[in-house]
Every structure is written in structure tokens, then in C-alpha cells.
Scaffold this active site. Structure first.
Site, short mmCIF file in Angstrom:
data_model
loop_
_atom_site.label_atom_id
_atom_site.label_comp_id
_atom_site.label_asym_id
_atom_site.label_seq_id
_atom_site.Cartn_x
_atom_site.Cartn_y
_atom_site.Cartn_z
N SER A 29 13.73 -20.13 -3.45
CA SER A 29 13.56 -21.14 -2.40
C SER A 29 14.66 -22.21 -2.44
O SER A 29 15.09 -22.71 -1.38
CB SER A 29 12.18 -21.79 -2.51
OG SER A 29 12.02 -22.37 -3.79
N ASP A 80 22.82 -20.75 -8.29
CA ASP A 80 21.49 -20.14 -8.38
C ASP A 80 20.48 -21.14 -8.94
O ASP A 80 20.86 -22.13 -9.58
CB ASP A 80 21.56 -18.88 -9.26
CG ASP A 80 20.38 -17.94 -9.02
OD1 ASP A 80 19.49 -18.27 -8.21
OD2 ASP A 80 20.35 -16.86 -9.64
N GLY A 81 19.22 -20.86 -8.73
CA GLY A 81 18.14 -21.69 -9.24
C GLY A 81 17.68 -21.21 -10.61
O GLY A 81 18.31 -20.35 -11.23
N GLY A 95 11.68 -15.39 -11.58
CA GLY A 95 10.41 -15.63 -10.88
C GLY A 95 10.37 -14.88 -9.56
O GLY A 95 9.32 -14.41 -9.12
N GLY A 96 11.53 -14.73 -8.93
CA GLY A 96 11.61 -14.00 -7.66
C GLY A 96 11.96 -12.53 -7.86
O GLY A 96 12.09 -11.78 -6.88
N GLU A 102 21.10 -11.07 -10.64
CA GLU A 102 21.53 -12.44 -10.93
C GLU A 102 22.36 -12.48 -12.22
O GLU A 102 23.38 -13.17 -12.30
CB GLU A 102 20.31 -13.36 -11.07
CG GLU A 102 19.59 -13.57 -9.74
CD GLU A 102 18.27 -14.31 -9.83
OE1 GLU A 102 17.78 -14.73 -8.78
OE2 GLU A 102 17.72 -14.46 -10.93
N LYS A 120 11.78 -28.44 -13.48
CA LYS A 120 12.20 -27.23 -14.19
C LYS A 120 12.80 -27.52 -15.57
O LYS A 120 12.98 -26.61 -16.37
CB LYS A 120 13.25 -26.46 -13.36
CG LYS A 120 12.83 -26.13 -11.93
CD LYS A 120 11.83 -25.03 -11.89
CE LYS A 120 11.41 -24.61 -10.49
NZ LYS A 120 12.39 -23.86 -9.75
C1 5RP Z 1 14.74 -15.51 -8.75
C2 5RP Z 1 15.12 -16.66 -9.58
C3 5RP Z 1 15.06 -18.02 -8.94
O1 5RP Z 1 16.27 -18.65 -9.11
C4 5RP Z 1 13.97 -18.81 -9.61
O2 5RP Z 1 12.75 -18.06 -9.51
C5 5RP Z 1 13.79 -20.19 -9.00
O3 5RP Z 1 13.27 -20.08 -7.73
P1 5RP Z 1 12.90 -21.34 -6.83
O4 5RP Z 1 14.19 -21.96 -6.41
O5 5RP Z 1 12.13 -20.74 -5.69
O6 5RP Z 1 12.05 -22.26 -7.67
O7 5RP Z 1 15.47 -16.56 -10.71
O8 5RP Z 1 14.79 -14.29 -9.45
#
Ligand code: 5RP
Length: 219
Positions: A29, A80-81, A95-96, A102, A120
Site C-alpha cells: 500500500s 519499497d515498503g 506481507g503482500g 523484492e 513499522k
Molecule cells: C510486500 C511487502 C510490502 O512492502 C510490505 O508488506 C509493506 O506493505 P504496506 O506498505 O502495505 O504496509 O513486503 O511483499
């Protein structure tokens, strides 16, 4: 400020790292907000490499060219997150479910810019269940191996990764030495990769806080 506002703030702050060439783009997200912001400066970059089909679709909708990683010689930056991050810029990701792609893009990129809201940042990782991407026939074996290592693995229901594999979310771990544990879990036969990003940590962390964006750099 809401969590979404904090995410938007860091997503916009990351634009200054997208100066030219092809940009690595993660998933989730927070990255979705980064992709939306990237559209406003798309003229100054050649395009992007995406860590998930969902991110690729979103980039294309904004008219941003998506490259195959194999056709790109270098990636100056990857944005990236993360699901958890420490002050050493070690992360749990996945998480995604896009952790393997990645990790590949992070390995290629010169600079990894992690964008997160302040929730986080943790002193020790492991509260967020650690995702493992697993080859389907190895599901039970890897589950047993993770039980021996003190985790409670849970199969992510009705889920297949973009690579056609499964995810085991491993609860109850305390990741005191992330680079060592990352290598150990990757050595279990049938594990494609695990969601610890410590051997290749982020170089820069942009953390969205109520008072603004805090920048942390790798020591
Ligand atoms: C997906 C990831 C995302 O970067 C992680 O889940 C963070 O997601 P968000 O920005 O929705 O909190 O690693 O595989």
C-alpha cells in the site's frame, strides 16, 4: 495524522531518489502511493522494474513503462515498503507475498530506499509473522523444520505467489541476529526465500512520523 497520511508523506519524500533511468519499485500500500506520486515526474525517468504483477499493472495505468529485470543492466534505486524495520535497516518483508521478487530487485539495486510509517520501526523483529515462500511439494517438510526452530508456521490460505508458490507465515520468532537467521532459513530445502532482508538491508529509511519524515541511513 492517519497512517495513510504518514504513508503518503514518505511516498512523496521518496520521489527525490527517482532522478533518472529505470527505477525499482516494490509492492504494497505504501508503494502504491509512491507509484501514484511517480506519475507526476514520469518524464524524468525511463521507466520501472516492478516486484509484483499488481505494481506492474498500476505503473502501466499511469503510463509508466515497465521493464523486465533481465533487460536492465543497472538499477540506481529501489523503493519499497516493509512490515517491520529496525534502526540497523534490517527488515521483514513479504506481507503482500512478493518477497522473492523484492529480494531479487533489492540485490540488483545500487540504493535501497525503504518507505514506512513510524509503526513499522521495532527494536527486535519477529512480532510480524515471518513469511517464507515455499515450493508447494515442500510445504509440510518446511513446516516441520520451522516448528523445530521454535516457530508456528501457518499456511496463507487461498494464496499463490506470482511465482506459483505458497507462503508459510511463521509466528512466534524473535529475530535477534537477522543476517544469520536469514541464511539459515534459506538453507531449508524447499524454501525459495524468506522475508528477512538483513544481508542486503536498506541503505536509507524514510520514516513517516507525525512531525514529518525522518531519514535514517545505514551505518
Ligand atoms: C510486500 C511487502 C510490502 O512492502 C510490505 O508488506 C509493506 O506493505 P504496506 O506498505 O502495505 O504496509 O513486503 O511483499
Amino acid at each position: 495524522m492517519t497512517q495513510d497520511e504518514l504513508k503518503r508523506q514518505v511516498a512523496e519524500a521518496a520521489l527525490k531518489y527517482a532522478q533518472e533511468g529505470v527505477i525499482g519499485v516494490g509492492s504494497g500500500s505504501t508503494v502504491n502511493l509512491f507509484i501514484d506520486a511517480l506519475a507526476s515526474i514520469k518524464g524524468r525517468i525511463e521507466g520501472a522494474v516492478a516486484a509484483s504483477e499488481a505494481s506492474a499493472e498500476r505503473l502501466k495505468k499511469h503510463g509508466i513503462r515497465v521493464f523486465d529485470l533481465n533487460s536492465v543492466n543497472e538499477l540506481p534505486v529501489y523503493v519499497d515498503g516493509a512490515d517491520e524495520v529496525t534502526e540497523h535497516l534490517h527488515m521483514i518483508k513479504g506481507g503482500g507475498g512478493a518477497l522473492t521478487r523484492e529480494k531479487i530487485i533489492a540485490a540488483v539495486a545500487k540504493k535501497f530506499v525503504c518507505i514506512c510509517d513510524a509503526s513499522k520501526l521495532v527494536p527486535v523483529m519477529g512480532k510480524f509473522p515471518l513469511p517464507l515462500e515455499v515450493i508447494p511439494m515442500a510445504r509440510s517438510y518446511v513446516g516441520r523444520e520451522m516448528l523445530k526452530r521454535g516457530a508456528q508456521p501457518v499456511l496463507r490460505e487461498n494464496y499463490k505467489t506470482d511465482n506459483g508458490n505458497l507462503i508459510l507465515d511463521c509466528h512466534g520468532l524473535v529475530l535477534l541476529d537477522p543476517p544469520i537467521i536469514e541464511a539459515e532459513f534459506n538453507n531449508i530445502a524447499g524454501v525459495v526465500t524468506n522475508g528477512i532482508f538483513a544481508r542486503r538491508p536498506a541503505d536509507v529509511l524514510l520514516l513517516g512520523e507525525a512531525t514529518g519524515v525522518r531519514t535514517l541511513r545505514k551505518a
